[in-house]
Motif scaffolding. Structure first.
Motif, short mmCIF file in Angstrom:
data_model
loop_
_atom_site.label_atom_id
_atom_site.label_comp_id
_atom_site.label_asym_id
_atom_site.label_seq_id
_atom_site.Cartn_x
_atom_site.Cartn_y
_atom_site.Cartn_z
N TYR A 116 5.28 4.81 2.08
CA TYR A 116 5.78 6.11 2.60
C TYR A 116 6.44 6.13 4.05
CZ TYR A 116 2.75 8.54 -0.99
OH TYR A 116 2.40 8.80 -2.11
N ALA A 117 5.89 4.74 4.67
CA ALA A 117 6.49 4.75 6.13
C ALA A 117 7.90 4.05 5.91
CB ALA A 117 5.57 3.45 6.81
N SER A 146 1.00 -1.26 -0.07
CA SER A 146 -0.08 0.05 -0.15
C SER A 146 0.87 1.28 -0.10
CB SER A 146 -0.91 0.01 1.12
OG SER A 146 -0.08 0.24 2.53
N LYS A 147 0.46 2.29 -0.21
CA LYS A 147 1.18 3.69 -0.44
C LYS A 147 1.49 3.98 1.09
CE LYS A 147 -0.81 5.95 -4.49
NZ LYS A 147 -1.31 7.08 -5.08
N ALA A 148 0.54 3.58 1.99
CA ALA A 148 1.04 3.95 3.55
C ALA A 148 2.49 3.29 3.92
CB ALA A 148 -0.17 3.66 4.39
N THR A 149 2.40 1.90 3.42
CA THR A 149 3.58 1.06 3.63
C THR A 149 4.88 1.54 2.96
OG1 THR A 149 2.24 -0.70 3.95
CG2 THR A 149 4.57 -1.14 3.71
#
Length: 138
Positions: A111-112, A106-109
């Motif tokens: 970015y993290a 995912s994009k959150a992963t």
């Protein structure tokens, strides 16, 4: 009554201060103090000692070199002899990453991971600067 106590206390302090004399340091006070500071600054704060003694490290190194020379003399460098005859040189790495073919993040992963990577590489110069200034991490 509070004012009366203050006046009595002030009178007592004036009496005590009048009876005492001013003390002055000895003439060589500065020299003694500087000598003490110089001896303290010359002491080593931290002395690093190796985990293994030099004799043991030397012995292990010589044993490794002797074992390596023994293997070379026994089996040689020819690829058709000894251990080398059983090695198959396959340069195909496609099977190594085959487990990642169906993976999506995912994009959150993403970015993290990027944020933590940037923070990791930011802390290295910060720690270097801190160690240069202070000498230790304590």
């Amino acid at each position: 009554m509070d004012e009366q106590q203050n006046k009595e206390l002030e009178a007592f302090i004036d009496k005590v201060m009048g009876e005492t004399s001013l003390e002055s340091p000895s003439p060589d006070f500065t020299e003694k103090l500087m000598a003490k500071i110089e001896t303290q600054s010359q002491k080593q704060v931290f002395v690093a000692h190796p985990l293994l003694p030099k004799k043991l490290l030397t012995f292990l190194f010589l044993a490794f070199v002797a074992g390596f020379i023994y293997l070379l003399m026994t089996y040689g460098l020819d690829s058709s002899q000894g251990w080398f005859k059983n090695i198959q040189w396959n340069y195909d790495f496609s099977k190594t990453w085959s487990w990642m073919e169906g993976y999506t993040a995912s994009k959150a992963t993403l970015y993290a991971v990027l944020l933590f990577g940037v923070l990791f590489f930011v802390q290295i110069p910060w720690l270097k600067r801190y160690l240069d200034q202070h000498g230790t991490l304590g």
